[in-house]
Scaffold this motif. Structure first.
Motif, PDB file in Angstrom:
ATOM      1  N   ALA A  49      10.659 -13.161  -2.495  1.00  0.00           N
ATOM      2  CA  ALA A  49      10.359 -12.476  -1.235  1.00  0.00           C
ATOM      3  C   ALA A  49      10.903 -11.050  -1.186  1.00  0.00           C
ATOM      4  O   ALA A  49      10.552 -10.285  -0.288  1.00  0.00           O
ATOM      5  CB  ALA A  49      10.934 -13.272  -0.069  1.00  0.00           C
ATOM      6  N   GLU A  50      11.739 -10.694  -2.132  1.00  0.00           N
ATOM      7  CA  GLU A  50      12.457  -9.419  -2.075  1.00  0.00           C
ATOM      8  C   GLU A  50      11.534  -8.212  -1.946  1.00  0.00           C
ATOM      9  O   GLU A  50      11.792  -7.307  -1.140  1.00  0.00           O
ATOM     10  CB  GLU A  50      13.325  -9.276  -3.328  1.00  0.00           C
ATOM     11  CG  GLU A  50      14.154  -8.018  -3.352  1.00  0.00           C
ATOM     12  CD  GLU A  50      15.058  -7.964  -4.570  1.00  0.00           C
ATOM     13  OE1 GLU A  50      16.093  -7.311  -4.474  1.00  0.00           O
ATOM     14  OE2 GLU A  50      14.725  -8.585  -5.603  1.00  0.00           O
ATOM     15  N   GLU A  51      10.457  -8.179  -2.683  1.00  0.00           N
ATOM     16  CA  GLU A  51       9.549  -7.030  -2.620  1.00  0.00           C
ATOM     17  C   GLU A  51       8.965  -6.862  -1.213  1.00  0.00           C
ATOM     18  O   GLU A  51       8.862  -5.742  -0.704  1.00  0.00           O
ATOM     19  CB  GLU A  51       8.425  -7.190  -3.642  1.00  0.00           C
ATOM     20  CG  GLU A  51       7.541  -5.967  -3.747  1.00  0.00           C
ATOM     21  CD  GLU A  51       6.477  -6.127  -4.824  1.00  0.00           C
ATOM     22  OE1 GLU A  51       5.453  -5.436  -4.693  1.00  0.00           O
ATOM     23  OE2 GLU A  51       6.665  -6.909  -5.761  1.00  0.00           O
ATOM     24  N   LEU A  52       8.607  -7.986  -0.588  1.00  0.00           N
ATOM     25  CA  LEU A  52       8.097  -7.918   0.785  1.00  0.00           C
ATOM     26  C   LEU A  52       9.154  -7.367   1.728  1.00  0.00           C
ATOM     27  O   LEU A  52       8.872  -6.525   2.578  1.00  0.00           O
ATOM     28  CB  LEU A  52       7.664  -9.300   1.268  1.00  0.00           C
ATOM     29  CG  LEU A  52       6.387  -9.858   0.683  1.00  0.00           C
ATOM     30  CD1 LEU A  52       6.206 -11.307   1.105  1.00  0.00           C
ATOM     31  CD2 LEU A  52       5.205  -9.025   1.121  1.00  0.00           C
ATOM     32  N   VAL A  53      10.377  -7.851   1.598  1.00  0.00           N
ATOM     33  CA  VAL A  53      11.471  -7.409   2.468  1.00  0.00           C
ATOM     34  C   VAL A  53      11.677  -5.904   2.337  1.00  0.00           C
ATOM     35  O   VAL A  53      11.780  -5.181   3.331  1.00  0.00           O
ATOM     36  CB  VAL A  53      12.774  -8.170   2.132  1.00  0.00           C
ATOM     37  CG1 VAL A  53      13.960  -7.566   2.850  1.00  0.00           C
ATOM     38  CG2 VAL A  53      12.625  -9.647   2.490  1.00  0.00           C
ATOM     39  N   LEU A  54      11.698  -5.419   1.111  1.00  0.00           N
ATOM     40  CA  LEU A  54      11.941  -3.987   0.895  1.00  0.00           C
ATOM     41  C   LEU A  54      10.802  -3.123   1.416  1.00  0.00           C
ATOM     42  O   LEU A  54      11.008  -1.951   1.731  1.00  0.00           O
ATOM     43  CB  LEU A  54      12.203  -3.720  -0.577  1.00  0.00           C
ATOM     44  CG  LEU A  54      13.517  -4.296  -1.095  1.00  0.00           C
ATOM     45  CD1 LEU A  54      13.643  -4.092  -2.599  1.00  0.00           C
ATOM     46  CD2 LEU A  54      14.708  -3.704  -0.374  1.00  0.00           C
ATOM     47  N   ASN A  55       9.609  -3.680   1.534  1.00  0.00           N
ATOM     48  CA  ASN A  55       8.491  -2.935   2.116  1.00  0.00           C
ATOM     49  C   ASN A  55       8.769  -2.524   3.557  1.00  0.00           C
ATOM     50  O   ASN A  55       8.184  -1.566   4.063  1.00  0.00           O
ATOM     51  CB  ASN A  55       7.198  -3.746   2.044  1.00  0.00           C
ATOM     52  CG  ASN A  55       6.592  -3.739   0.660  1.00  0.00           C
ATOM     53  OD1 ASN A  55       6.821  -2.833  -0.129  1.00  0.00           O
ATOM     54  ND2 ASN A  55       5.820  -4.764   0.362  1.00  0.00           N
ATOM     55  N   ALA A  56       9.656  -3.222   4.235  1.00  0.00           N
ATOM     56  CA  ALA A  56      10.014  -2.859   5.612  1.00  0.00           C
ATOM     57  C   ALA A  56      10.609  -1.462   5.665  1.00  0.00           C
ATOM     58  O   ALA A  56      10.407  -0.728   6.637  1.00  0.00           O
ATOM     59  CB  ALA A  56      10.985  -3.876   6.200  1.00  0.00           C
ATOM     60  N   LEU A  57      11.338  -1.069   4.617  1.00  0.00           N
ATOM     61  CA  LEU A  57      11.931   0.276   4.591  1.00  0.00           C
ATOM     62  C   LEU A  57      10.879   1.354   4.374  1.00  0.00           C
ATOM     63  O   LEU A  57      11.134   2.529   4.632  1.00  0.00           O
ATOM     64  CB  LEU A  57      12.999   0.367   3.500  1.00  0.00           C
ATOM     65  CG  LEU A  57      14.268  -0.432   3.766  1.00  0.00           C
ATOM     66  CD1 LEU A  57      15.184  -0.391   2.566  1.00  0.00           C
ATOM     67  CD2 LEU A  57      14.982   0.086   5.007  1.00  0.00           C
ATOM     68  N   ASP A  58       9.702   0.968   3.915  1.00  0.00           N
ATOM     69  CA  ASP A  58       8.596   1.918   3.745  1.00  0.00           C
ATOM     70  C   ASP A  58       7.701   1.963   4.971  1.00  0.00           C
ATOM     71  O   ASP A  58       6.650   2.588   4.953  1.00  0.00           O
ATOM     72  CB  ASP A  58       7.767   1.545   2.511  1.00  0.00           C
ATOM     73  CG  ASP A  58       8.555   1.686   1.230  1.00  0.00           C
ATOM     74  OD1 ASP A  58       9.433   2.566   1.164  1.00  0.00           O
ATOM     75  OD2 ASP A  58       8.306   0.907   0.295  1.00  0.00           O
ATOM     76  N   GLY A  59       8.112   1.265   6.037  1.00  0.00           N
ATOM     77  CA  GLY A  59       7.365   1.310   7.285  1.00  0.00           C
ATOM     78  C   GLY A  59       6.387   0.172   7.505  1.00  0.00           C
ATOM     79  O   GLY A  59       5.670   0.163   8.503  1.00  0.00           O
ATOM     80  N   TYR A  60       6.337  -0.773   6.593  1.00  0.00           N
ATOM     81  CA  TYR A  60       5.424  -1.904   6.757  1.00  0.00           C
ATOM     82  C   TYR A  60       6.043  -2.972   7.648  1.00  0.00           C
ATOM     83  O   TYR A  60       7.251  -3.188   7.624  1.00  0.00           O
ATOM     84  CB  TYR A  60       5.079  -2.525   5.400  1.00  0.00           C
ATOM     85  CG  TYR A  60       4.250  -1.628   4.524  1.00  0.00           C
ATOM     86  CD1 TYR A  60       2.869  -1.561   4.679  1.00  0.00           C
ATOM     87  CD2 TYR A  60       4.851  -0.844   3.552  1.00  0.00           C
ATOM     88  CE1 TYR A  60       2.105  -0.736   3.875  1.00  0.00           C
ATOM     89  CE2 TYR A  60       4.094  -0.013   2.733  1.00  0.00           C
ATOM     90  CZ  TYR A  60       2.727   0.037   2.907  1.00  0.00           C
ATOM     91  OH  TYR A  60       1.975   0.852   2.116  1.00  0.00           O
ATOM     92  N   ASN A  61       5.201  -3.642   8.424  1.00  0.00           N
ATOM     93  CA  ASN A  61       5.647  -4.811   9.175  1.00  0.00           C
ATOM     94  C   ASN A  61       5.711  -5.987   8.206  1.00  0.00           C
ATOM     95  O   ASN A  61       4.775  -6.207   7.443  1.00  0.00           O
ATOM     96  CB  ASN A  61       4.682  -5.137  10.313  1.00  0.00           C
ATOM     97  CG  ASN A  61       4.695  -4.072  11.380  1.00  0.00           C
ATOM     98  OD1 ASN A  61       5.728  -3.507  11.675  1.00  0.00           O
ATOM     99  ND2 ASN A  61       3.536  -3.804  11.950  1.00  0.00           N
TER     100      ASN A  61
END
Length: 122
Positions: A49-61
Motif C-alpha cells: 500500500a505504500e505507493e498509494l499512501v505516498l501519492n497523498a503527498l502529491d495531492g491525490y486523494n
C-alpha cells in the motif's frame, strides 16, 4: 483440500464442493490486485500500500479500506493490535502498527524531511 485456495498472489479459488448445500461444484475464481494471506505480517501488507499512501503527498486523494466478515482481521490490518487498559486513565496501546498508522507515520516523516522544499499540510 480446503474451501479456499490461493494459486497465486492475485487469484482466490472457492471450492464449492466443500459446501454440502451447493449443487454446482465447479470452483469459483476471483481475481484481485493482491490477495493477502493470514501468514503475512503488517510490514508486508504496508509495502503493497505504500505507493498509494505516498501519492497523498502529491495531492491525490487516497482511500485504504478493508472488507470482510466479522473477525477476519480488518481492524488489525488497518490499525494494529489495539489493547485498552482498565485503569482510570483509559489508556490505549497499539502494537504492530497497521497500514493506516504506518502510512500516517511515513507521511509525517517524509513531509518533515522535505519541508525546506515543499509545504505539506494535513
Amino acid at each position: 483440500t480446503g474451501a479456499v485456495s490461493l494459486p497465486s498472489n492475485e487469484i482466490l479459488l472457492l471450492h464449492r464442493e466443500q459446501f454440502p448445500t451447493t449443487t454446482d461444484t465447479a470452483p469459483l475464481t476471483f481475481e484481485f490486485d493482491r490477495v493477502f494471506t493470514p501468514e503475512m505480517d503488517q510490514k508486508e501488507i504496508y509495502n503493497e500500500a505504500e505507493e498509494l499512501v505516498l501519492n497523498a503527498l502529491d495531492g491525490y486523494n487516497v482511500c485504504l479500506m478493508a472488507y470482510g466478515q466479522t473477525g477476519s482481521g480488518k481492524s488489525y490490518t488497518m490499525l494494529g493490535n489495539i489493547c485498552s487498559s482498565t485503569d482510570s486513565l483509559g489508556s490505549i496501546e497499539i502494537g504492530n502498527y497497521g497500514i493506516h498508522l504506518q502510512g500516517a507515520q511515513q507521511l509525517f516523516q517524509v513531509a518533515k524531511h522535505r519541508s525546506e522544499r515543499y509545504e505539506d499540510s494535513f
